[in-house]
Scaffold this active site. Structure first.
Site, PDB file in Angstrom:
ATOM      1  CG  ASN A 409      -2.180   0.946   0.914  1.00 56.88           C
ATOM      2  OD1 ASN A 409      -1.811   2.180   0.507  1.00 56.88           O
ATOM      3  ND2 ASN A 409      -3.281   0.450   1.686  1.00 56.88           N
ATOM      4  CG  ASP A 410       1.206   3.032   3.526  1.00 58.67           C
ATOM      5  OD1 ASP A 410       0.100   3.728   3.206  1.00 58.67           O
ATOM      6  OD2 ASP A 410       1.415   2.142   4.632  1.00 58.67           O
ATOM      7  CB  VAL A 411       6.184   0.653  -0.322  1.00 67.91           C
ATOM      8  CG1 VAL A 411       6.375   0.524   1.092  1.00 67.91           C
ATOM      9  CG2 VAL A 411       5.229  -0.577  -1.007  1.00 67.91           C
TER      10      VAL A 411
END
Length: 485
Positions: A409-411
């Site tokens: 997700n965040d990466v």
């Protein structure tokens, strides 16, 4: 046996070489397993050599403790799921810091006894019993030894309690973040009080009350320092506490005059420090910002994300990748939770047989600890030459036909490059959005572990394949086999 101390020191030296060579071999996935074995042999040699110290007493109790510890570690190591590996690492690292703090406590209590602040009764500690045998008092510590003993105890206690909080967060027993007004000031006061207590211990006669207050403050500071840190920062925190534990062990090794502890601790401390710096750099944040920056608090109003998430079924996704020239697979923590690594590799092999060029892209902070995704892929048998780091794979995304994101997700969130108000702004990411097509396997429409909405999921070139990671990849495998039938 005047030659025995020389042999013991030679064993310690050989153990130190094995530690260093083992760590060197761990730098490559191809030799990492052998490196772990080498370091394990070094630790075994150091432990066995310690049993032959001339002043070693209570060998029976020590052997019993070692057997209990080894049995517990063997049992938990065999049973722990790969998804729980980060919290196991945090827990074991905390035990190392706690052991260093315990050694410091024994030395400080002995120092208090020698100062006449405790009753001079014979001590049964196995650390320096022969020197204590004359009058039941420990040998005098030099100012340097006392200072390092206090410093090691402080760092070890902080690492112990902080690692336990990290374990609880990763295990899901505690909220991701716990903050309250004035938290930084409270933490600063706790640290200052612990340091003052440590200075008093190192420069004046230690009293039992002062020793107890010192350890209580250090443990409380470690707990309070870790409570406000969010789950997205756990890889950095685990690395930092690993460095703390190594330094604490090294300092206590100096107090005990144990060369193996000094060298092993310094190696672990240096490696943990370098890894912490690399992890923080991968997030474009300083270590101070990780510890005190309050990750998750945006600097302004976040950009509105336009569009809608567009679903795709497994058969259409399989067709897109079956006829692609290049496919990049991006694993994340969701893959670990679903235990989908074996199915992913099976799917990748089917693509490779069709002539598709497949690579796996790894972000430095993907997962819950450094190297988490590499371990998962290695467990599934993915060849090392198919695994690419972020810096190597990012230039290839524009020429990639399909990027398959599984549980990350965040990466892969492009807001890290486009939204200055985002908490992850400036963090280097995998440039998945630059691929011609993106397929994201995700359980639902919720945010990731850091609680940030992902603009990639709403992009025009992105399609969402909802479902459990292993089940969804299983559907892709089945659909691809139908194409090949």
């Amino acid at each position: 046996m005047s030659w025995l101390p020389t042999v013991i020191k030679a064993c310690y030296f050989l153990a130190a070489l094995l530690f260093i060579l083992g760590l060197k071999r761990m730098s490559s996935p191809r030799t990492a397993r052998g490196g772990i074995v080498w370091a394990g042999y070094g630790m075994l040699l150091a432990v066995l050599a310690t049993f032959f110290l001339p002043d070693m007493h209570n060998r029976g109790l020590i052997i019993a403790a070692v057997l209990v510890g080894v049995s517990a570690a063997w049992w938990t190591g065999k049973r722990v799921a790969m998804t729980a590996m980060p919290q196991m690492v945090a827990l074991y690292n905390g035990m190392g810091g706690g052991a260093a703090a315990a050694i410091g406590a024994v030395e400080l209590i002995g120092y208090a006894r020698s100062s006449g602040l405790l009753h001079a009764v014979p001590d049964t500690s196995p650390l320096q019993p022969e020197a204590w045998a004359v009058n039941g008092l420990p040998p005098a510590l030099s100012p340097t030894e006392l200072a390092l003993g206090v410093l090691g105890a402080l760092i070890g206690a902080v690492s112990f309690s902080g690692s336990l909080v990290a374990f609880a967060k990763l295990q899901g027993w505690m909220d991701k973040r716990f903050v309250f007004p004035g938290q930084r000031a409270v933490n600063l006061l706790l640290l200052a009080a612990a340091v003052v207590a440590g200075v008093l211990l190192a420069t004046s006669h230690a009293s039992p009350a002062l020793i107890a207050a010192f350890f209580a403050l250090a443990l409380l500071f470690g707990l309070m320092m870790t409570l406000p840190i969010g789950g997205a920062d756990m890889p950095v925190v685990i690395s930092l506490y690993n460095a703390f534990t190594g330094l604490a062990v090294s300092f206590e090794g100096f107090v005990l005059g144990n060369e193996a502890m000094i060298i092993a601790g310094m190696v672990v401390g240096a490696a943990g420090t370098l890894l912490t710096q690399l992890m923080a750099k991968a997030m474009n944040r300083s270590i101070g910002n990780v510890l005190f920056g309050g990750f998750g608090a945006a600097g302004g109003e976040a950009q509105a994300i336009e569009g809608a998430q567009k679903p795709v079924d497994a058969s259409d996704a399989a067709v897109m990748m079956a006829y692609a020239e290049r496919v990049v697979i991006v694993p994340g923590y969701g893959l670990a939770v679903a235990q989908a690594q074996h199915k992913v590799w099976e799917f990748a092999q089917l693509l490779i047989k069709r002539g598709v060029k497949v690579k796996f892209a790894i972000h430095p902070v993907a997962g819950r600890m450094p190297g988490h995704m590499n371990v998962l892929l290695a467990e599934a048998g993915v060849p090392y030459d198919l695994i690419a780091d972020m810096d190597d794979i990012n230039p290839e995304f524009p020429a990639t036909d399909v990027a398959l994101v599984i549980g990350a997700n965040d990466v892969v969130n492009p807001l890290a490059k486009t939204d200055p108000a985002s908490p992850i702004y400036g963090m280097p990411i995998l440039d998945v959005s630059a691929a011609k097509h993106v397929i994201v396997i995700k359980r639902g429409k919720g945010t990731g572990f850091a609680g940030i909405e992902n603009a990639l999921f709403y992009a025009d070139n992105t399609r969402m394949l909802y479902g459990d990671g292993q089940a969804a990849v299983g559907e892709l495998v089945a659909a691809l086999k139908e194409i090949d039938a």
